[in-house]
Scaffold this motif. Structure first.
Motif: not given
Length: 217
Positions: A149-155
Protein backbone atom coordinates in the motif's frame (compact mmCIF):
# COMPACT_ATOMS: atom_id res chain seq x y z
CA UNK A 1 44.33 -38.26 87.08
CA UNK A 2 40.60 -38.41 87.11
CA UNK A 3 38.48 -36.96 84.33
CA UNK A 4 36.97 -33.57 85.07
CA UNK A 5 33.37 -33.80 86.16
CA UNK A 6 30.73 -31.30 85.08
CA UNK A 7 28.16 -29.95 87.48
CA UNK A 8 25.45 -32.40 86.28
CA UNK A 9 27.69 -35.41 86.97
CA UNK A 10 28.48 -36.34 83.35
CA UNK A 11 32.07 -36.59 82.12
CA UNK A 12 33.24 -33.87 79.76
CA UNK A 13 33.40 -34.98 76.11
CA UNK A 14 36.86 -35.10 74.61
CA UNK A 15 37.43 -33.33 71.27
CA UNK A 16 37.73 -35.69 68.30
CA UNK A 17 39.69 -35.22 65.10
CA UNK A 18 37.59 -34.38 61.95
CA UNK A 19 38.04 -36.68 59.01
CA UNK A 20 38.16 -34.72 55.70
CA UNK A 21 36.86 -36.46 52.58
CA UNK A 22 38.21 -35.17 49.28
CA UNK A 23 35.53 -34.69 46.60
CA UNK A 24 36.67 -35.59 43.10
CA UNK A 25 37.30 -32.48 41.06
CA UNK A 26 35.55 -32.57 37.68
CA UNK A 27 34.39 -29.90 35.25
CA UNK A 28 30.56 -29.80 35.16
CA UNK A 29 30.44 -26.57 33.19
CA UNK A 30 29.95 -27.18 29.48
CA UNK A 31 28.18 -25.84 26.40
CA UNK A 32 25.24 -28.05 27.34
CA UNK A 33 24.95 -26.60 30.86
CA UNK A 34 26.67 -23.31 31.63
CA UNK A 35 25.16 -23.09 35.13
CA UNK A 36 25.61 -26.54 36.72
CA UNK A 37 23.63 -27.20 39.85
CA UNK A 38 21.10 -24.42 39.21
CA UNK A 39 18.72 -26.20 36.84
CA UNK A 40 18.97 -23.26 34.45
CA UNK A 41 19.16 -25.23 31.24
CA UNK A 42 16.04 -24.00 29.53
CA UNK A 43 12.84 -25.93 30.18
CA UNK A 44 14.80 -29.08 31.04
CA UNK A 45 16.25 -29.49 34.55
CA UNK A 46 18.76 -31.91 33.04
CA UNK A 47 19.09 -31.76 29.27
CA UNK A 48 18.75 -35.24 27.71
CA UNK A 49 22.14 -35.11 26.07
CA UNK A 50 23.31 -38.42 27.48
CA UNK A 51 21.31 -40.54 25.04
CA UNK A 52 23.39 -42.25 22.40
CA UNK A 53 20.87 -41.72 19.62
CA UNK A 54 21.22 -37.90 19.78
CA UNK A 55 23.67 -36.47 17.29
CA UNK A 56 25.85 -33.53 18.21
CA UNK A 57 23.58 -31.19 16.22
CA UNK A 58 20.48 -32.45 18.07
CA UNK A 59 21.87 -31.98 21.56
CA UNK A 60 20.55 -29.05 23.55
CA UNK A 61 22.97 -26.16 23.86
CA UNK A 62 22.27 -23.21 26.13
CA UNK A 63 21.31 -19.91 24.49
CA UNK A 64 20.85 -16.68 26.43
CA UNK A 65 18.70 -13.65 25.78
CA UNK A 66 19.94 -10.11 26.18
CA UNK A 67 18.26 -9.77 29.57
CA UNK A 68 19.83 -12.92 30.99
CA UNK A 69 17.02 -15.36 30.21
CA UNK A 70 17.57 -18.84 28.82
CA UNK A 71 15.99 -20.16 25.66
CA UNK A 72 14.52 -23.65 25.78
CA UNK A 73 14.22 -24.11 22.02
CA UNK A 74 16.41 -26.79 20.54
CA UNK A 75 16.47 -25.15 17.14
CA UNK A 76 18.82 -22.26 16.35
CA UNK A 77 17.33 -18.81 16.86
CA UNK A 78 16.19 -16.74 13.91
CA UNK A 79 18.68 -13.89 14.08
CA UNK A 80 18.81 -12.28 10.63
CA UNK A 81 20.63 -9.18 9.59
CA UNK A 82 18.55 -6.12 8.69
CA UNK A 83 18.95 -6.81 4.97
CA UNK A 84 17.97 -10.47 5.32
CA UNK A 85 14.99 -9.59 7.54
CA UNK A 86 13.66 -7.18 4.92
CA UNK A 87 14.11 -9.76 2.18
CA UNK A 88 12.37 -12.44 4.28
CA UNK A 89 9.42 -10.13 4.94
CA UNK A 90 8.90 -9.60 1.23
CA UNK A 91 9.08 -13.34 0.51
CA UNK A 92 6.75 -14.09 3.42
CA UNK A 93 4.25 -11.50 2.18
CA UNK A 94 4.26 -13.00 -1.31
CA UNK A 95 3.77 -16.54 -0.01
CA UNK A 96 1.40 -15.61 2.82
CA UNK A 97 3.40 -17.36 5.54
CA UNK A 98 4.56 -16.00 8.92
CA UNK A 99 7.71 -13.87 8.86
CA UNK A 100 10.66 -15.99 9.99
CA UNK A 101 9.03 -19.34 9.18
CA UNK A 102 10.82 -22.03 7.23
CA UNK A 103 9.56 -21.25 3.74
CA UNK A 104 10.65 -24.66 2.52
CA UNK A 105 7.81 -26.19 4.49
CA UNK A 106 5.20 -24.18 2.59
CA UNK A 107 5.78 -24.99 -1.11
CA UNK A 108 2.10 -24.83 -2.05
CA UNK A 109 0.89 -22.42 0.62
CA UNK A 110 -1.82 -20.05 -0.62
CA UNK A 111 -1.49 -16.37 0.21
CA UNK A 112 -4.05 -15.07 2.72
CA UNK A 113 -5.47 -12.51 0.33
CA UNK A 114 -6.54 -15.16 -2.17
CA UNK A 115 -8.98 -16.56 0.38
CA UNK A 116 -11.07 -13.39 -0.12
CA UNK A 117 -10.94 -13.15 -3.90
CA UNK A 118 -14.15 -11.78 -5.40
CA UNK A 119 -15.22 -10.02 -2.20
CA UNK A 120 -15.73 -6.65 -3.91
CA UNK A 121 -17.87 -8.15 -6.67
CA UNK A 122 -19.98 -9.96 -4.08
CA UNK A 123 -20.66 -6.70 -2.20
CA UNK A 124 -21.62 -4.85 -5.40
CA UNK A 125 -24.04 -7.64 -6.21
CA UNK A 126 -25.44 -7.53 -2.66
CA UNK A 127 -25.85 -3.74 -2.24
CA UNK A 128 -25.95 -2.53 -5.82
CA UNK A 129 -23.52 -0.48 -7.90
CA UNK A 130 -25.33 2.87 -7.59
CA UNK A 131 -23.68 4.12 -4.39
CA UNK A 132 -20.10 2.85 -4.60
CA UNK A 133 -17.27 4.94 -3.18
CA UNK A 134 -13.54 4.90 -3.82
CA UNK A 135 -11.49 4.91 -0.61
CA UNK A 136 -7.78 5.12 0.09
CA UNK A 137 -6.40 2.56 2.60
CA UNK A 138 -3.17 3.11 4.54
CA UNK A 139 -1.48 1.44 7.50
CA UNK A 140 0.33 2.59 10.63
CA UNK A 141 1.62 -0.94 11.28
CA UNK A 142 3.44 -1.73 8.06
CA UNK A 143 5.91 -0.25 5.67
CA UNK A 144 4.52 0.24 2.18
CA UNK A 145 6.30 -2.77 0.69
CA UNK A 146 5.06 -5.04 3.47
CA UNK A 147 1.36 -4.67 2.73
CA UNK A 148 1.43 -3.39 -0.84
CA UNK A 149 0.00 0.00 0.00
CA UNK A 150 -1.30 2.60 0.19
CA UNK A 151 -3.99 1.32 -2.16
CA UNK A 152 -7.51 2.19 -3.29
CA UNK A 153 -10.64 0.08 -2.91
CA UNK A 154 -14.10 0.52 -4.41
CA UNK A 155 -17.00 -0.64 -2.22
CA UNK A 156 -20.69 0.20 -1.79
CA UNK A 157 -21.49 2.79 0.91
CA UNK A 158 -23.69 0.20 2.65
CA UNK A 159 -20.69 -2.06 3.24
CA UNK A 160 -20.41 -3.14 6.86
CA UNK A 161 -17.11 -2.98 8.73
CA UNK A 162 -16.64 -6.76 8.83
CA UNK A 163 -17.17 -6.86 5.05
CA UNK A 164 -14.76 -3.95 4.56
CA UNK A 165 -12.09 -5.89 6.44
CA UNK A 166 -12.49 -8.79 4.05
CA UNK A 167 -12.05 -6.48 1.06
CA UNK A 168 -8.88 -5.03 2.60
CA UNK A 169 -7.61 -8.56 3.29
CA UNK A 170 -8.10 -9.43 -0.37
CA UNK A 171 -5.83 -6.51 -1.31
CA UNK A 172 -3.01 -6.77 1.22
CA UNK A 173 -3.31 -10.13 3.01
CA UNK A 174 -3.79 -8.71 6.53
CA UNK A 175 -6.35 -10.96 8.22
CA UNK A 176 -9.69 -9.29 9.08
CA UNK A 177 -9.32 -10.12 12.76
CA UNK A 178 -6.02 -8.23 12.91
CA UNK A 179 -7.38 -5.01 11.38
CA UNK A 180 -8.19 -2.07 13.65
CA UNK A 181 -9.66 0.53 11.34
CA UNK A 182 -10.20 4.24 11.79
CA UNK A 183 -11.54 7.03 9.57
CA UNK A 184 -11.21 10.75 10.29
CA UNK A 185 -10.30 9.99 13.89
CA UNK A 186 -13.26 7.65 14.47
CA UNK A 187 -12.48 4.10 15.51
CA UNK A 188 -14.49 1.68 13.40
CA UNK A 189 -14.73 -1.02 16.04
CA UNK A 190 -18.39 -1.96 15.58
CA UNK A 191 -18.25 -4.64 12.89
CA UNK A 192 -21.99 -4.43 12.17
CA UNK A 193 -22.07 -0.71 11.33
CA UNK A 194 -21.66 0.34 7.72
CA UNK A 195 -19.64 3.11 6.09
CA UNK A 196 -22.57 5.54 6.16
CA UNK A 197 -22.89 5.17 9.93
CA UNK A 198 -19.26 6.25 10.35
CA UNK A 199 -19.65 9.19 7.97
CA UNK A 200 -17.36 7.75 5.33
CA UNK A 201 -19.83 8.36 2.50
CA UNK A 202 -20.45 12.00 3.52
CA UNK A 203 -16.84 13.02 4.09
CA UNK A 204 -15.51 11.04 1.13
CA UNK A 205 -17.43 13.36 -1.21
CA UNK A 206 -15.76 16.42 0.32
CA UNK A 207 -12.31 14.95 0.95
CA UNK A 208 -11.78 11.92 -1.31
CA UNK A 209 -8.15 11.56 -0.19
CA UNK A 210 -9.02 10.95 3.48
CA UNK A 211 -7.93 7.36 4.10
CA UNK A 212 -9.19 4.47 6.14
CA UNK A 213 -6.24 3.59 8.34
CA UNK A 214 -5.17 0.28 9.86
CA UNK A 215 -4.20 1.84 13.15
CA UNK A 216 -1.56 0.77 15.61
CA UNK A 217 -3.72 0.81 18.76
Amino acid sequence: MSNPIEQDGRPEAKPRAMNMTRVPNFEAHSEYNDAPGTGRTGMFAIPPNNYDFYTEEEKYKVKHTGDGGVFSDWQPMYEPSTIKADADRLVAHDKGVPHGADLGKFPDYQAVGKSFDGETERLVEKYGADAVIKILVTSQLHRDEEYGGPFWIVVPSKTRVYELRRVIASKCGVLPGLQRLTFAGKKMDDAERNLEHYGVKYWNKKFPDWPIVMRRF
